[in-house]
Motif scaffolding. Structure first.
Motif, PDB file in Angstrom:
ATOM      1  N   GLN A 168       0.837  -1.202   0.000  1.00 50.91           N
ATOM      2  CA  GLN A 168       0.000   0.000   0.000  1.00 50.91           C
ATOM      3  C   GLN A 168       0.872   1.251   0.000  1.00 50.91           C
ATOM      4  O   GLN A 168       0.599   2.206  -0.725  1.00 50.91           O
ATOM      5  N   ARG A 198       2.442   1.805  -3.463  1.00 47.45           N
ATOM      6  CA  ARG A 198       1.460   2.323  -4.427  1.00 47.45           C
ATOM      7  C   ARG A 198       1.080   3.770  -4.094  1.00 47.45           C
ATOM      8  O   ARG A 198       0.934   4.601  -4.988  1.00 47.45           O
ATOM      9  N   THR A 239       1.736   7.105  -6.540  1.00 46.28           N
ATOM     10  CA  THR A 239       0.671   7.994  -7.006  1.00 46.28           C
ATOM     11  C   THR A 239       0.839   9.400  -6.460  1.00 46.28           C
ATOM     12  O   THR A 239       0.619  10.377  -7.166  1.00 46.28           O
ATOM     13  N   GLN A 261      -8.070  11.390  -7.257  1.00 44.27           N
ATOM     14  CA  GLN A 261      -7.261  10.820  -6.179  1.00 44.27           C
ATOM     15  C   GLN A 261      -8.108   9.913  -5.300  1.00 44.27           C
ATOM     16  O   GLN A 261      -7.643   8.874  -4.844  1.00 44.27           O
ATOM     17  N   LEU A 272      -8.332   6.639  -7.047  1.00 43.44           N
ATOM     18  CA  LEU A 272      -7.034   5.966  -7.019  1.00 43.44           C
ATOM     19  C   LEU A 272      -6.795   5.323  -5.651  1.00 43.44           C
ATOM     20  O   LEU A 272      -6.264   4.211  -5.566  1.00 43.44           O
ATOM     21  N   ARG A 298      -9.079   4.205  -3.508  1.00 43.15           N
ATOM     22  CA  ARG A 298      -9.945   3.043  -3.302  1.00 43.15           C
ATOM     23  C   ARG A 298      -9.533   1.850  -4.149  1.00 43.15           C
ATOM     24  O   ARG A 298      -9.499   0.720  -3.679  1.00 43.15           O
ATOM     25  N   TYR A 299      -9.267   2.078  -5.409  1.00 43.64           N
ATOM     26  CA  TYR A 299      -9.094   0.953  -6.316  1.00 43.64           C
ATOM     27  C   TYR A 299      -7.646   0.596  -6.626  1.00 43.64           C
ATOM     28  O   TYR A 299      -7.386  -0.493  -7.122  1.00 43.64           O
ATOM     29  N   LEU A 300      -6.706   1.459  -6.312  1.00 45.49           N
ATOM     30  CA  LEU A 300      -5.299   1.146  -6.568  1.00 45.49           C
ATOM     31  C   LEU A 300      -4.505   1.003  -5.273  1.00 45.49           C
ATOM     32  O   LEU A 300      -3.819   0.010  -5.067  1.00 45.49           O
ATOM     33  N   VAL A 301      -4.614   1.970  -4.388  1.00 46.10           N
ATOM     34  CA  VAL A 301      -3.792   1.968  -3.176  1.00 46.10           C
ATOM     35  C   VAL A 301      -4.384   1.072  -2.093  1.00 46.10           C
ATOM     36  O   VAL A 301      -3.682   0.278  -1.479  1.00 46.10           O
ATOM     37  N   PRO A 352      -7.175  -1.354  -2.206  1.00 47.73           N
ATOM     38  CA  PRO A 352      -8.271  -2.187  -2.732  1.00 47.73           C
ATOM     39  C   PRO A 352      -8.830  -3.082  -1.626  1.00 47.73           C
ATOM     40  O   PRO A 352      -8.144  -3.378  -0.647  1.00 47.73           O
TER      41      PRO A 352
END
Length: 168
Positions: free
Chosen positions: A82, A85, A89, A128, A131, A133-136, A138
């Protein structure tokens, strides 16, 4: 017989969602960010872009831990992926943010706090949030060890090295 369910307050309904919790964390992080920016620019005499970058860095640290602990409780538990990522970002965001603050504050003479808030909305706004929720952060998947314990381990294929055996 039908019995009405008690109505929940607006605050209770809003606090159930990850988006509203993340926005609340973002508000606190922004407050920290602005305070650090003002200290850097007004007291330490940093250049506007550098002060904005330092403020965003400190505010982003607050945002990471606040989102991890409060907003995205259902996310995977390992912090290192996390953090990597998030750092990736946010690094891009910090560079774009500092550039936008420079353009607004130094080239167009917008007051630095207003320039910073405009840059916040432009860079760390809605995009952001998704990003995060779905990338950093999940939603956590079922751990691999739990699948093994329940006996649902897929059977391994035998390594076939002979080309005649592969063709058959």
């Amino acid at each position: 017989m039908w019995t009405p369910t008690p109505k929940r307050s607006l605050w209770a309904r809003l606090s159930d969602g990850w988006a509203s919790r993340s926005l609340a964390v973002g508000a606190v992080a922004t407050l920290v960010d602005v305070c650090v920016l003002l200290v850097c620019v007004r007291l330490l005499h940093f250049a506007n872009p550098l002060g904005a970058a330092v403020g965003v860095t400190v505010g982003s640290t607050v945002a990471f831990f606040g989102n991890r602990i409060f907003a995205f409780r259902d996310a995977e538990k390992e912090m290192a992926p996390q953090l990597i990522r998030f750092a990736a970002t946010i690094s891009v965001g910090i560079a774009v943010h500092a550039s936008l603050v420079h353009v607004l504050a130094d080239l167009f003479a917008v007051p630095v706090v207003l320039a910073k808030l405009i840059a916040d909305l432009a860079v760390f706004g809605l995009g952001q949030l998704f990003l995060l929720r779905y990338l950093v952060f999940p939603e956590a998947k079922e751990p691999k060890w739990l699948k093994r314990v329940s006996g649902v381990v897929p059977e391994r294929k035998k390594d076939v090295r002979d080309s005649a055996a592969r063709a058959a």
